[in-house]
Enzyme design. Structure first.
Site, mmCIF file in Angstrom:
data_model
loop_
_atom_site.group_PDB
_atom_site.id
_atom_site.type_symbol
_atom_site.label_atom_id
_atom_site.label_comp_id
_atom_site.label_asym_id
_atom_site.label_seq_id
_atom_site.Cartn_x
_atom_site.Cartn_y
_atom_site.Cartn_z
ATOM 1 N N HIS A 130 34.864 21.075 30.515
ATOM 2 C CA HIS A 130 35.019 21.747 31.811
ATOM 3 C C HIS A 130 36.505 21.731 32.184
ATOM 4 O O HIS A 130 36.929 21.028 33.106
ATOM 5 C CB HIS A 130 34.182 20.995 32.864
ATOM 6 C CG HIS A 130 33.893 21.770 34.106
ATOM 7 N ND1 HIS A 130 34.332 23.059 34.334
ATOM 8 C CD2 HIS A 130 33.196 21.417 35.237
ATOM 9 C CE1 HIS A 130 33.907 23.465 35.527
ATOM 10 N NE2 HIS A 130 33.229 22.497 36.090
ATOM 11 N N GLN A 133 37.899 22.299 35.816
ATOM 12 C CA GLN A 133 37.658 21.133 36.667
ATOM 13 C C GLN A 133 38.757 20.092 36.441
ATOM 14 O O GLN A 133 39.350 19.582 37.389
ATOM 15 C CB GLN A 133 36.281 20.531 36.347
ATOM 16 C CG GLN A 133 35.943 19.321 37.187
ATOM 17 C CD GLN A 133 35.724 19.680 38.645
ATOM 18 O OE1 GLN A 133 34.940 20.572 38.943
ATOM 19 N NE2 GLN A 133 36.409 19.007 39.555
ATOM 20 N N ASP A 225 30.403 11.249 37.874
ATOM 21 C CA ASP A 225 29.707 12.546 37.819
ATOM 22 C C ASP A 225 28.222 12.246 37.664
ATOM 23 O O ASP A 225 27.829 11.088 37.413
ATOM 24 C CB ASP A 225 30.259 13.361 36.633
ATOM 25 C CG ASP A 225 29.656 14.758 36.516
ATOM 26 O OD1 ASP A 225 29.054 15.246 37.502
ATOM 27 O OD2 ASP A 225 29.786 15.368 35.435
ATOM 28 N N CYS A 265 33.287 15.531 40.579
ATOM 29 C CA CYS A 265 33.436 16.986 40.454
ATOM 30 C C CYS A 265 32.437 17.737 41.315
ATOM 31 O O CYS A 265 32.638 18.909 41.600
ATOM 32 C CB CYS A 265 33.314 17.394 38.997
ATOM 33 S SG CYS A 265 31.743 16.909 38.263
ATOM 34 N N ARG A 293 39.957 23.576 43.277
ATOM 35 C CA ARG A 293 39.487 24.478 42.207
ATOM 36 C C ARG A 293 40.040 25.886 42.454
ATOM 37 O O ARG A 293 40.509 26.551 41.524
ATOM 38 C CB ARG A 293 37.956 24.525 42.183
ATOM 39 C CG ARG A 293 37.265 23.243 41.712
ATOM 40 C CD ARG A 293 37.420 23.010 40.224
ATOM 41 N NE ARG A 293 36.918 24.116 39.431
ATOM 42 C CZ ARG A 293 35.633 24.284 39.062
ATOM 43 N NH1 ARG A 293 34.736 23.386 39.395
ATOM 44 N NH2 ARG A 293 35.271 25.327 38.329
HETATM 45 N N1 CP Z 1 32.152 21.172 39.846
HETATM 46 C C1 CP Z 1 31.553 22.339 39.542
HETATM 47 O O1 CP Z 1 31.838 22.994 38.543
HETATM 48 O O2 CP Z 1 30.603 22.732 40.458
HETATM 49 P P1 CP Z 1 29.561 23.931 40.293
HETATM 50 O O3 CP Z 1 28.574 23.523 39.243
HETATM 51 O O4 CP Z 1 28.936 24.095 41.643
HETATM 52 O O5 CP Z 1 30.318 25.174 39.873
HETATM 53 N N1 NVA Z 2 28.405 17.237 34.075
HETATM 54 C C1 NVA Z 2 27.904 18.182 35.057
HETATM 55 C C2 NVA Z 2 29.032 18.864 35.745
HETATM 56 C C3 NVA Z 2 28.650 19.846 36.806
HETATM 57 C C4 NVA Z 2 29.809 20.560 37.408
HETATM 58 C C5 NVA Z 2 26.979 19.180 34.383
HETATM 59 O O1 NVA Z 2 27.314 19.652 33.294
HETATM 60 O O2 NVA Z 2 25.928 19.477 34.944
#
Ligand code: CP
Ligand code: NVA
Length: 308
Positions: A130, A133, A225, A265, A293
């Site tokens: 990600h 992020q 997270d 996040c 973001r």
């Molecule tokens: N942190 C993040 O990516 O959030 P969303 O899943 O809401 O986009």
């Molecule tokens: N680790 C989480 C992050 C969400 C923004 C997922 O992948 O669901």
């Protein structure tokens, strides 16, 4: 040649700093009354295989503030790889839009989109990483601490996609990173090997442990997270049994530096990986992270779509 943002492992530390510096400029410009419309006439196609609040809205508003347009393509719309092959989606979509942002399950789908797209492709989260992020998180840390090099970030929880991007990001910019995960939930071994190599270059450290208290000792940043990422719903019961010792609560935060900042996040599962007291407490910067973001993605869009 077009540039993509698929993994932070592909960026040099000066490219990361370039994004952070431009994000700072764009955030100040926005606060002073609005952004110069750098992306007039440009559009971003946004493919989602998973739900989203932050990624969808922050990219959409980033495009709007810069004078461009964003197109939301829901999981039912394109059905990446089902209704049509990933390569054909990339070939067709990139005839219409100037950039593609995609949130996917398999990271290989992003790589394939990038291979067959004529326009830049941005990773909006995959099972592997990600990067948007982690870049925004580096920006938030810089904003709160005034520097990155020499700081220590302690990750507490699952060895997941967000951790992978933080491992790349921290080791590239010279931040020490330690990840405390339960046994069997460590980050991907190849990611760790790459982070070790980047850390050697930036004179920082990468450490893995199963002990959250040891990890947060001397930490400037504690990061957590969800214990159950999108796509892991079938493992929920097992994970909720394994992870409770890794909760970020007041007792754990008290073992870090007194000026530690706590990051997440989002979305948060309050009462699981983080308590209400910590999420809403004086160390928390979670909503600044969410706001940033948008500012950081403006910088990414301006650089990749040619409007800086
Ligand atoms: N942190 C993040 O990516 O959030 P969303 O899943 O809401 O986009
Ligand atoms: N680790 C989480 C992050 C969400 C923004 C997922 O992948 O669901």
């Amino acid at each position: 040649m077009k540039k993509d943002l698929i993994s932070l492992a592909d960026l040099s530390s000066s490219e990361i700093w370039d994004i952070l510096n431009l994000a700072q400029e764009l955030k100040e410009e926005w606060a002073a009354g609005g952004n110069i419309p750098r992306l007039v006439g440009k559009s971003l196609g946004m493919i989602f295989q998973k739900p989203s609040l932050r990624t969808r809205v922050s990219f959409e508003m980033a495009m709007k503030h810069l004078g461009g347009h964003a197109l939301y393509l829901s999981p039912d719309e394109i059905q990446l790889g089902k209704r049509e092959s990933v390569a054909d989606v990339a070939r067709v979509l990139s005839r219409y839009v100037d950039g593609i942002m995609a949130r996917v399950f398999a990271h290989s789908d992003l790589e394939e989109l990038a291979r067959y797209s004529r326009v830049p492709v941005i990773n909006g989260l995959s099972d592997y990483s990600h990067p948007c992020q982690a870049l925004s998180d580096l920006f938030t840390i810089l904003e709160k601490k005034g520097r990155l090099t020499g700081l220590k970030l302690a990750w507490v929880g699952d060895g997941n996609n967000v951790l992978h991007s933080l491992l790349f990001g921290c080791s590239k910019v010279g931040m020490d990173i330690v990840a405390a995960t339960p046994e069997g939930y460590e980050p991907d071994g190849q990611v760790v090997e790459m982070a070790f190599a980047f850390a050697r270059e930036s004179s920082s450290t990468v450490e893995l442990t199963n002990d959250p208290v040891a990890a947060v000792k001397g930490a400037d940043v504690i990061y957590t997270d969800t214990w159950v990422s999108m796509g892991q719903e079938a493992e929920q019961k097992k994970r909720l049994e394994v992870f409770p010792p890794y909760q970020v609560n007041a007792a754990l935060v008290s073992r870090a530096r007194p000026d530690v900042i706590v990051m997440h996040c989002l979305p948060a599962h309050r009462g699981q990986e983080i308590t209400d007291g910590v999420a809403d407490g004086p160390h928390s910067v979670i909503f600044d992270q969410a706001e940033n973001r948008m500012h950081v993605q403006k910088a990414i869009l301006a650089i990749l779509l040619g409007g800086r």
